[in-house]
Design a protein around this motif. Structure first.
Motif, short mmCIF file in Angstrom:
data_model
loop_
_atom_site.label_atom_id
_atom_site.label_comp_id
_atom_site.label_asym_id
_atom_site.label_seq_id
_atom_site.Cartn_x
_atom_site.Cartn_y
_atom_site.Cartn_z
N ALA A 235 -7.60 14.88 15.78
CA ALA A 235 -8.08 14.53 14.44
C ALA A 235 -7.10 13.55 13.81
O ALA A 235 -5.89 13.69 13.96
CB ALA A 235 -8.19 15.77 13.57
N ARG A 236 -7.65 12.55 13.13
CA ARG A 236 -6.83 11.62 12.35
C ARG A 236 -7.66 11.19 11.15
O ARG A 236 -8.84 11.51 11.05
CB ARG A 236 -6.35 10.44 13.19
N ALA A 237 -7.05 10.46 10.25
CA ALA A 237 -7.75 10.01 9.05
C ALA A 237 -7.44 8.53 8.82
O ALA A 237 -6.42 8.02 9.28
CB ALA A 237 -7.33 10.83 7.84
N VAL A 238 -8.33 7.87 8.11
CA VAL A 238 -8.12 6.49 7.68
C VAL A 238 -8.32 6.47 6.17
O VAL A 238 -9.33 6.97 5.67
CB VAL A 238 -9.11 5.52 8.38
N ALA B 145 0.85 -1.20 0.00
CA ALA B 145 0.00 0.00 0.00
C ALA B 145 0.88 1.24 0.00
O ALA B 145 2.02 1.20 0.47
CB ALA B 145 -0.90 -0.01 1.22
N PRO B 146 0.38 2.35 -0.52
CA PRO B 146 1.17 3.59 -0.48
C PRO B 146 1.29 4.09 0.95
O PRO B 146 0.62 3.59 1.86
CB PRO B 146 0.32 4.55 -1.32
N SER B 147 2.13 5.07 1.13
CA SER B 147 2.27 5.67 2.46
C SER B 147 0.94 6.23 2.91
O SER B 147 0.18 6.76 2.09
CB SER B 147 3.31 6.79 2.43
N VAL C 295 -2.16 12.35 -0.47
CA VAL C 295 -3.18 11.31 -0.54
C VAL C 295 -2.99 10.55 -1.85
O VAL C 295 -3.04 11.14 -2.92
CB VAL C 295 -4.60 11.91 -0.49
N ALA C 296 -2.74 9.26 -1.77
CA ALA C 296 -2.48 8.44 -2.96
C ALA C 296 -3.75 8.27 -3.79
O ALA C 296 -4.82 7.98 -3.26
CB ALA C 296 -1.94 7.08 -2.56
N GLY C 297 -3.62 8.45 -5.09
CA GLY C 297 -4.70 8.13 -6.01
C GLY C 297 -5.97 8.93 -5.83
O GLY C 297 -7.04 8.45 -6.19
N GLY C 298 -5.90 10.12 -5.26
CA GLY C 298 -7.09 10.94 -5.11
C GLY C 298 -8.12 10.35 -4.16
O GLY C 298 -9.31 10.59 -4.30
N GLN C 299 -7.68 9.57 -3.19
CA GLN C 299 -8.61 8.98 -2.23
C GLN C 299 -9.36 10.06 -1.46
O GLN C 299 -8.92 11.18 -1.35
CB GLN C 299 -7.84 8.14 -1.21
N ARG D 51 -4.22 4.10 9.18
CA ARG D 51 -4.39 5.34 9.94
C ARG D 51 -3.40 6.37 9.42
O ARG D 51 -2.32 6.02 8.97
CB ARG D 51 -4.13 5.09 11.42
N SER D 52 -3.78 7.63 9.52
CA SER D 52 -2.88 8.70 9.08
C SER D 52 -1.54 8.58 9.80
O SER D 52 -1.46 8.08 10.92
CB SER D 52 -3.52 10.07 9.32
N ALA D 53 -0.51 9.07 9.13
CA ALA D 53 0.84 9.00 9.68
C ALA D 53 1.00 9.87 10.92
O ALA D 53 1.94 9.70 11.69
CB ALA D 53 1.85 9.41 8.61
#
Length: 176
Positions: free
Chosen positions: A133-136, A62-64, A95-99, A142-144
């Motif tokens: 705040a975090r992102a998945v 998976a990308p970073s 964000v990889a691939g415009g997710q 999970r966000s770095a």
């Protein structure tokens, strides 16, 4: 890639056709193609009755994970009044691939919002609060990093004056 006269190509990754050109460049931004690690990559070239097939085992990573930056409030600490609505916003970076990641906002260790919106509104009633705040991403990563704010709710001036009067009266030993 150069197309060859009369030759058709089919590239497959894990059984799914990913290209019909003579060359194909893999980008690890599609969760359907990345999930599960090792995959079989196959190219089939045909012309008339001739058929050539070549396969490779590839380890797909998976990308970073997405990184977040703080947008609003820009400071990590904030003071507000009771009942005043506050807006917290983060921005995704790399964000990889415009997710379209899912954003999770916590207040004092409890999930308060989970959505595709990178903005969270909070109306504190009193005390101090920690907002995280975090992102998945679409890969479940999970966000770095996490973005954190400390929020303090200032007491109304009347409450401060009442506290001061009570303290003063206790110090004097009376009610005057």
């Amino acid at each position: 890639g150069t197309e060859l006269d009369g030759v058709t190509f089919r590239w497959q990754l894990a059984g799914s056709t990913v290209s019909r050109r003579s060359t194909w460049r893999f980008a690890n931004d599609d969760p359907r193609l990345v999930a599960g690690g090792a995959k079989k990559l196959t190219v089939v070239a045909t012309r008339g009755d001739e058929r050539i097939e070549e396969s490779w085992d590839v380890d797909v990573q998976a990308p970073s994970p997405v990184r977040l930056t703080r947008r609003a409030p820009s400071d990590a600490t904030a003071v507000t009044s009771p009942g005043a609505e506050m807006t917290f916003t983060v921005s995704p970076v790399s964000v990889a691939g415009g997710q379209d990641p899912t954003y999770i906002f916590e207040v004092d260790g409890e999930v308060a919002a989970e959505s595709r919106s990178s903005t969270f509104k909070f109306e504190p009633s009193g005390g101090s609060h920690q907002i995280v705040a975090r992102a998945v991403d679409a890969f479940g990563q999970r966000s770095a990093n996490e973005v954190r704010w400390s929020v303090s709710v200032a007491q109304p001036i009347q409450a401060l004056l009442d506290d001061w009067v009570r303290t003063y009266q206790r110090a004097r030993g009376g009610d005057d």
